[in-house]
Scaffold this active site. Structure first.
Site, PDB file in Angstrom:
ATOM      1  N   GLU A 108       3.215  60.842 -13.406  1.00 55.93           N
ATOM      2  CA  GLU A 108       4.219  61.438 -14.288  1.00 55.93           C
ATOM      3  C   GLU A 108       3.612  61.970 -15.585  1.00 55.93           C
ATOM      4  O   GLU A 108       4.188  61.802 -16.666  1.00 55.93           O
ATOM      5  CB  GLU A 108       5.334  60.416 -14.572  1.00 55.93           C
ATOM      6  N   GLU A 112       8.651  59.154  -5.197  1.00 58.66           N
ATOM      7  CA  GLU A 112       9.534  58.043  -5.534  1.00 58.66           C
ATOM      8  C   GLU A 112      10.980  58.475  -5.335  1.00 58.66           C
ATOM      9  O   GLU A 112      11.488  59.308  -6.080  1.00 58.66           O
ATOM     10  CB  GLU A 112       9.332  57.577  -6.986  1.00 58.66           C
TER      11      GLU A 112
END
EC number: 3.2.1.-
Length: 653
Positions: free
Chosen positions: A227, A301
């Site tokens: 991220e 995810e």
């Protein structure tokens, strides 16, 4: 980019899913697709049979050469291939460091029996290098053993090694000793940070090399960073990490993962971009298409639940919503990873925190409303996903492991207690300093400072007035042994009454978890940062005690002179009792409803934090951490004594 068209009603999505559920298909099969106007959706031949997946497992696939790759041709949409065969990733996250090692096999078998073909895990830098230059890959941190066990069970592995992992861990999995130098900039090509990364990689990556697919191991992909698009402060950082992995011998598919709105700033050239999300919607893949139109879709995810914070509500997600989303992934040939399949527990001081206007610590449980519960029990999500995966499988799924019973033990009523002030002599030698020193810069642990726990600042004063100090995260202020107030991020001032005699000013500061997300991680030093003053006059000459609550401390504490527990006691103290587990210990949950705030230690092992503000009301106690018959239970209660500690076979989260 338009969203994918709805699936034609004349085309069975289950039949389609059977075609692509292929980590286990027999060799030699590579289905073809017609070119669709929208590249996201390819149509399978309606009469295509289902396939036996038993020949493409880590144990069965002996001849390996190309590993996990991507393919894009004019005859169909982009897709993954493994050893040349079309491949769809059905992944589930299990973090080895959040699960007792004795339960790894059970959790992995349950992943396999549900119908998943891949396990994914983060690798936490802060746990593997707790002190600068001191590495730990033993016991519950034996990464290689976990990966090899997954292979033995027939699961592929996607490895997500830290530097930064987020994952609701203290400082996002970065070691706290990185915060010692204010010039060190985290997650950048800052010289000091890169030097630390290089040394860590030099110890971690050689362990990963033989676990790779082309080395006959189960690791089919490795994540470069996590991220970074939400953080992106250095355009050269991601290319550096990419090269650092290649230089050390990583040859499998490399990937990044970002929130759907941060893909553009998080991806790097030559690396597959994946996304993290909570639900599909019209614009989910817009940014992903802009950076890699010719690559298969991977959801790294898919959040099937959410984490909890102290003082907040317990988060849940409807099982039908999860089932529907996963069926959509299959329908549109999207590889995915369920986060979390099994969340586990933030044992000890592992938890992180969030900062959105205020600091909020993550609770001890990492149940996450996942597919398996914190204790490894089946859920409605598990049953629905298993049924879905079985419907697209040509062969029966493995039999699910039986659930062992939980135990309800007799209540533990502490019989002895030790005020914190009587325990100070059993701590390591205190630090004496002219000015307060923050936790990370204390000259302990071979120069690596203190990572977790509490720190006590002590100073003799002879007059009262307006006390001011910057304490992170929360501080109890005492005159001798009497608490006079609380300091925290919103309350930096406190009035000290006028004194007749000199008294000890004691400031007990707790790290409630370093922020694990956003640029706030750069400023997460704990303890007292800056000076302490009374009436704007700085105080000097502090004695500083480190309360890391390590097992060695509790071994020394057993020789202390404990006292019988009074009817009521205010202030920080240790309370000792005995849990009688019988001849065959089993899992249980400890309920501390009539206690206030503190930590529970079983045979010297830190279970984690309890707090009466909730939402979590019970602590998970693995049976494998109990001895037959008698077990030492010690509570460090910060506020006021309670009565007993109850055992229950059901959690309250």
């Amino acid at each position: 980019m338009k969203s994918p068209p709805l699936l034609s009603p004349c085309l069975s999505w289950k039949r389609m899913a059977g075609i692509f559920f292929l980590p286990f298909i027999s060799s030699g099969f590579a289905p073809r697709f017609k070119q669709e106007e929208n590249f996201m959706l390819g149509r399978a031949h309606p009469s295509q049979p289902r396939f036996n997946w038993s020949h493409l497992t880590p144990l069965e696939l002996k001849n390996r050469s190309v590993g996990l790759g991507t393919e894009s041709t004019g005859r169909g949409k982009p897709h993954f291939t493994l050893e040349g065969h079309k491949f769809l990733i059905f992944g589930g996250s299990i973090h080895y460091f959040r699960v007792p090692r004795e339960y790894w096999r059970d959790r992995l078998l349950k992943l396999k029996a549900c119908g998943f073909n891949t396990v994914t895990t983060y690798v936490p830098w802060n746990l593997h290098e707790p002190e600068r230059g001191k590495f730990d890959f033993s016991g519950n941190l034996d990464l290689e053993a976990f990966v090899l066990m997954a292979a033995e069970i027939g699961l592929w592995v996607i490895l997500r090694p830290g530097r930064y992992i987020c994952s609701e861990m203290d400082l996002g999995g970065l070691p706290s000793w990185l915060l010692q130098d204010p010039r060190l900039l985290l997650r950048t090509t800052n010289k000091s940070f890169i030097e630390a990364v290089e040394k860590y990689f030099d110890h971690l990556i050689p362990r990963v090399i033989p676990l790779q697919y082309r080395q006959a191991g189960p690791v089919i992909a490795v994540q470069v960073e996590n991220e970074y698009g939400s953080f992106n402060k250095d355009k050269t950082y991601m290319p550096y990490l990419h090269k650092a992995l290649l230089r050390r011998g990583i040859v499998e598919l490399l990937l990044t993962s970002d929130g759907e709105k941060h893909v553009l700033s998080g991806h790097t050239k030559g690396v597959l971009a994946a996304i993290n999300l909570q639900k599909l919607h019209q614009d989910t893949f817009n940014q992903l298409h802009k950076v890699q139109r010719d690559k298969p879709l991977l959801i790294m995810e898919y959040w099937v639940g959410w984490f909890d914070r102290w003082g907040d509500k317990h988060h849940v997600k409807d099982a039908k919503e999860v089932e529907h989303a996963v069926s959509e992934f299959i329908k549109y040939e999207i590889s995915f990873n369920v986060y979390m399949f099994h969340g586990g527990t933030n044992f000890g001081f592992m938890n992180g925190a969030t900062y959105f206007g205020k600091h909020s610590g993550i609770v001890t449980s990492y149940d996450y409303d996942a597919v398996l519960t914190e204790a490894g029990d089946y859920t409605e999500k598990y049953l629905k996903l298993q049924k879905l995966f079985q419907s697209v499988s040509a062969t029966p799924l493995p039999r699910v492991p039986k659930l062992p019973p939980k135990a309800v033990y007799p209540p533990v009523r502490p019989s002895l207690y030790l005020p914190l002030w009587d325990a100070l002599s059993y701590l390591n030698e205190p630090v004496r300093s002219r000015q307060p020193v923050n936790m990370e810069n204390l000259p302990i642990n071979n120069g690596s400072g203190q990572s977790y726990g509490l720190v006590l600042y002590e100073k003799s004063i002879c007059s009262g007035g307006r006390l001011r100090a910057h304490a992170h995260d929360v501080a109890q202020v005492f005159l001798d042994e009497t608490m006079i107030g609380i300091l925290n991020e919103n309350n930096k001032d406190l009035h000290i009454p006028e004194l007749r005699d000199c008294r000890y000013l004691r400031i007990l500061v707790e790290n409630q978890g370093r922020v694990n997300f956003s640029w706030q991680i750069q400023n997460e030093q704990k303890g007292i940062t800056g000076s302490v003053s009374i009436n704007n006059s700085s105080l000097e000459g502090f004695t500083i005690y480190s309360l890391e609550m390590k097992m060695s401390f509790f071994e020394r504490l057993r020789s202390a002179t404990w006292k019988p527990v009074p009817d009521s006691h205010q202030g920080p103290a240790f309370y000792c009792g005995t849990l009688k587990a019988g001849p065959s210990p089993k899992d249980t949950f400890l309920s501390l409803l009539n206690w206030n705030y503190g930590f529970v230690f079983i045979n010297g092992r830190n279970l984690g934090r309890y707090w009466n503000i909730g939402p979590q009301k019970t602590l998970y106690l693995p049976g494998v951490w109990l001895h037959p018959e008698d077990n030492e239970v010690i509570l460090f209660e910060k506020m006021m004594s309670g009565s007993d500690i109850k055992s229950t076979d059901k959690p309250t989260l």
